[in-house]
Design a protein around this motif. Structure first.
Motif, PDB file in Angstrom:
ATOM      1  N   UNK A 103       0.859  -1.174   0.000  1.00 19.17           N
ATOM      2  CA  UNK A 103       0.000   0.000   0.000  1.00 19.17           C
ATOM      3  C   UNK A 103       0.898   1.227   0.000  1.00 19.17           C
ATOM      4  N   UNK A 104       0.605   2.176  -0.875  1.00 21.21           N
ATOM      5  CA  UNK A 104       1.380   3.414  -0.937  1.00 21.21           C
ATOM      6  C   UNK A 104       0.460   4.572  -0.571  1.00 21.21           C
ATOM      7  N   UNK A 105       0.893   5.407   0.387  1.00 16.52           N
ATOM      8  CA  UNK A 105       0.096   6.543   0.815  1.00 16.52           C
ATOM      9  C   UNK A 105       1.035   7.696   1.162  1.00 16.52           C
ATOM     10  N   UNK A 106       0.475   8.749   1.768  1.00 18.64           N
ATOM     11  CA  UNK A 106       1.259   9.910   2.195  1.00 18.64           C
ATOM     12  C   UNK A 106       0.681  10.409   3.508  1.00 18.64           C
ATOM     13  N   UNK A 107       1.341  11.361   4.134  1.00 16.97           N
ATOM     14  CA  UNK A 107       0.882  11.857   5.435  1.00 16.97           C
ATOM     15  C   UNK A 107      -0.535  12.406   5.369  1.00 16.97           C
ATOM     16  N   UNK A 108      -0.897  12.997   4.234  1.00 12.53           N
ATOM     17  CA  UNK A 108      -2.209  13.620   4.093  1.00 12.53           C
ATOM     18  C   UNK A 108      -3.350  12.606   4.136  1.00 12.53           C
ATOM     19  N   UNK A 109      -3.109  11.382   3.655  1.00  7.85           N
ATOM     20  CA  UNK A 109      -4.197  10.410   3.487  1.00  7.85           C
ATOM     21  C   UNK A 109      -3.933   9.066   4.164  1.00  7.85           C
ATOM     22  N   UNK A 110      -2.927   8.992   5.023  1.00  5.10           N
ATOM     23  CA  UNK A 110      -2.494   7.684   5.542  1.00  5.10           C
ATOM     24  C   UNK A 110      -3.308   7.164   6.722  1.00  5.10           C
ATOM     25  N   UNK A 111      -4.058   8.017   7.419  1.00  5.21           N
ATOM     26  CA  UNK A 111      -4.633   7.626   8.703  1.00  5.21           C
ATOM     27  C   UNK A 111      -5.480   6.360   8.620  1.00  5.21           C
ATOM     28  N   UNK A 112      -6.471   6.347   7.746  1.00  7.72           N
ATOM     29  CA  UNK A 112      -7.338   5.177   7.631  1.00  7.72           C
ATOM     30  C   UNK A 112      -6.615   3.998   6.980  1.00  7.72           C
ATOM     31  N   UNK A 113      -5.750   4.289   6.020  1.00 10.26           N
ATOM     32  CA  UNK A 113      -4.977   3.218   5.373  1.00 10.26           C
ATOM     33  C   UNK A 113      -4.061   2.527   6.367  1.00 10.26           C
ATOM     34  N   UNK A 114      -3.498   3.303   7.288  1.00 10.63           N
ATOM     35  CA  UNK A 114      -2.601   2.758   8.295  1.00 10.63           C
ATOM     36  C   UNK A 114      -3.333   1.767   9.192  1.00 10.63           C
ATOM     37  N   UNK A 115      -4.546   2.129   9.601  1.00 10.83           N
ATOM     38  CA  UNK A 115      -5.339   1.238  10.454  1.00 10.83           C
ATOM     39  C   UNK A 115      -5.648  -0.073   9.743  1.00 10.83           C
ATOM     40  N   UNK A 116      -6.075   0.034   8.486  1.00 10.40           N
ATOM     41  CA  UNK A 116      -6.412  -1.170   7.726  1.00 10.40           C
ATOM     42  C   UNK A 116      -5.174  -2.027   7.466  1.00 10.40           C
ATOM     43  N   UNK A 117      -4.055  -1.384   7.150  1.00  7.35           N
ATOM     44  CA  UNK A 117      -2.815  -2.117   6.886  1.00  7.35           C
ATOM     45  C   UNK A 117      -2.343  -2.855   8.123  1.00  7.35           C
ATOM     46  N   UNK A 118      -2.455  -2.233   9.291  1.00  5.13           N
ATOM     47  CA  UNK A 118      -2.047  -2.888  10.540  1.00  5.13           C
ATOM     48  C   UNK A 118      -2.910  -4.111  10.824  1.00  5.13           C
ATOM     49  N   UNK A 119      -4.203  -3.986  10.602  1.00  5.33           N
ATOM     50  CA  UNK A 119      -5.114  -5.105  10.847  1.00  5.33           C
ATOM     51  C   UNK A 119      -4.780  -6.308   9.966  1.00  5.33           C
ATOM     52  N   UNK A 120      -4.346  -6.017   8.727  1.00  3.10           N
ATOM     53  CA  UNK A 120      -4.045  -7.092   7.770  1.00  3.10           C
ATOM     54  C   UNK A 120      -2.565  -7.446   7.724  1.00  3.10           C
ATOM     55  N   UNK A 121      -1.757  -6.733   8.523  1.00  2.00           N
ATOM     56  CA  UNK A 121      -0.303  -6.940   8.547  1.00  2.00           C
ATOM     57  C   UNK A 121       0.303  -6.795   7.155  1.00  2.00           C
ATOM     58  N   UNK A 122      -0.102  -5.683   6.507  1.00  7.50           N
ATOM     59  CA  UNK A 122       0.390  -5.391   5.159  1.00  7.50           C
ATOM     60  C   UNK A 122       1.407  -4.263   5.217  1.00  7.50           C
TER      61      UNK A 122
END
Length: 496
Positions: A103-122
């Motif tokens: 998953x590629x993101x940036x500081x502006x849009x990472x908040x929700x992606x970070x949560x989902x990535x942690x849950x899936x260990x991605x």
């Protein structure tokens, strides 16, 4: 050639021409190609991304998005741009469904992606400064690059907006997207001198394939910003002397109301393009007057078709505003099919179907949904109810799923919405069907006002323009309506 090969070609043909303008960042085609190659190397060598694997982009319109998009395709992987406004739960579903590797993101849009990535260990890669990042991770290593002739290789996985349920992944190969890009570049007269303004999200098919890919095929300059506001639209048109803009009808309506438009110099613009829904005739006149231009194009299509479909040319707006044009776009056919499965007669409602060179390969790992959407001879069922008038123009009546049945009689929400939108005090309106003890359903209207208006006055206005059974039985006045990033009203949210 595959999609990223056009970046390399432009770097050879137009090395010093501006390719991307992103705020203060001004990037030439030569620089863009160098960064795409550097980042592709990084993805292949450091993140071990392989042919056919999925890489999700949770990024706003930015230079990082553009480089990552082309770099993923350069190594033969599949790029999956994701709406940055989705919640962690929604992202969790898409990341899982796509079986993403990165998953590629940036500081502006990472908040929700970070949560989902942690849950899936991605793994989650955060990039805020792509030029620096790409250069610092380049070591000149050899890596697999997709052959320029591999046109049937899967390239892009786009998730539908999910207006009726869970989003489905729509898979395209390089060839289909290139046909769509070439179609739009031809129809909208892109040239290397064109300056294309992108304020609608590149995570959706029209801005992505029609503007980014279409413009990159011919070497046009991309002017981008992370979001749309009327202020930003007016500012960038004047500052960068842009020539083309694609937006939802609501973007034009909001800008037309902005006081600054009266003094704005929009003379550089040759193509004002809108899609995601037709513009009611009264709204079209209002917008043309405010923008002091008659160069407006309505485009119609759907993600599964590339998007491609039809378009309404500027010269047809005077008599046919509200329709989506008389002919299908280049490389495309369009028809209306009635309930009996044959071509509908003049003014007979039926389902709009599209066939052409930009069709999806199918829904991602969903054979049943693919079979339900594609006919045996390759037509896509749009789910839109439409008619073709005596002059050959297509009119979209509504979504099949949005059809309201009042006492056994069909009511097309679009017809009611057009009447409401014709009132000078109304900015936007949407109608839905709600349960009714006697009639099965009745019509409910949601209305956004731009100036005061009483419900009684509105009822009187509608009564002279619609048959009794079509009139809204209830009204709800709101500050705004819920939209997806394409500008479509989310009617499932209105239904609650």
């Amino acid at each position: 050639m595959i999609i990223p090969a056009y970046i390399a070609r432009n770097a050879r043909k137009y090395p010093q021409q501006e390719a991307v303008i992103d705020g203060s960042l001004r990037i030439t085609w030569s620089q863009l190609n160098e960064h795409v190659e550097q980042f592709a190397e990084h993805l292949a060598c450091d993140h071990h991304i392989q042919v056919g694997e999925r890489v999700c982009l949770v990024l706003p319109n930015s230079y990082t998005f553009i480089v990552a998009h082309f770099a993923v395709q350069r190594i033969g992987a599949i790029v999956a741009p994701i709406n940055v406004k989705l919640t962690a739960d929604e992202l969790h579903y898409i990341f899982s469904d796509a079986e993403t590797k990165l998953i590629i993101s940036c500081d502006l849009t990472k908040q929700q992606a970070e949560l989902a990535a942690q849950q899936l260990e991605l793994p989650l890669l955060i990039i805020n400064d792509m030029p620096t990042y790409a250069a610092s991770h380049s070591q000149g290593r050899s890596f697999h690059q997709l052959s320029d002739s591999a046109l049937k290789t899967p390239a892009t996985l786009l998730y539908t907006s999910g207006t009726t349920g869970r989003p489905k992944g729509v898979l395209f190969d390089h060839q289909a997207i290139l046909f769509v890009g070439m179609m739009f570049a031809t129809e909208m007269q892109y040239t290397p001198a064109s300056r294309l303004l992108s304020l609608m999200p590149l995570t959706h098919s029209a801005p992505l394939n029609l503007t980014l890919v279409g413009g990159s095929i011919v070497g046009s300059t991309h002017v981008i910003a992370p979001t749309f506001t009327p202020d930003l639209l007016l500012q960038l048109v004047q500052q960068e002397r842009t020539t083309h803009f694609f937006g939802a009808p609501v973007a034009y309506l909001l800008t037309a109301q902005h006081p600054a438009i009266q003094k704005a110099d929009l003379s550089s613009m040759t193509h004002w393009i809108y899609g995601g829904g037709p513009m009611a005739a009264d709204h079209a006149k209002l917008v043309q007057s405010a923008f002091n231009s008659d160069q407006f194009y309505c485009v119609y299509g759907l993600t599964e078709a590339g998007p491609t479909g039809s378009f309404l040319a500027p010269q047809d707006h005077a008599e046919k505003a509200g329709s989506v044009g008389r002919r299908a776009a280049l490389f495309t056919e369009m028809r209306v099919v009635n309930d009996a499965g044959v071509i509908a007669a003049v003014d007979e409602p039926g389902e709009i179907q599209i066939r052409g060179e930009g069709m999806m390969r199918g829904y991602w790992r969903n054979e049943d949904a693919t079979a339900a959407t594609l006919t045996d001879d390759g037509w896509i069922k749009t789910g839109d109810i439409g008619v073709r008038d005596a002059d050959g123009f297509f009119w979209i009546k509504d979504r099949l799923k949005d059809l309201i049945i009042v006492g056994g009689v069909n009511v097309y929400p679009r017809e009611v919405e057009d009447v409401l939108a014709s009132h000078p005090a109304i900015l936007e309106a949407a109608v839905i069907g709600v349960p009714h003890d006697q009639w099965g359903e009745s019509v409910k209207a949601f209305v956004v006002l731009k100036e005061p208006l009483t419900e009684e006055a509105l009822r009187d206005y509608v009564a002279t323009r619609l048959a009794d059974y079509k009139r809204p039985r209830s009204y709800e006045f709101r500050e705004s309506l819920p939209h997806n990033a394409n500008g479509k009203v989310l009617k499932h949210e209105l239904r609650g």
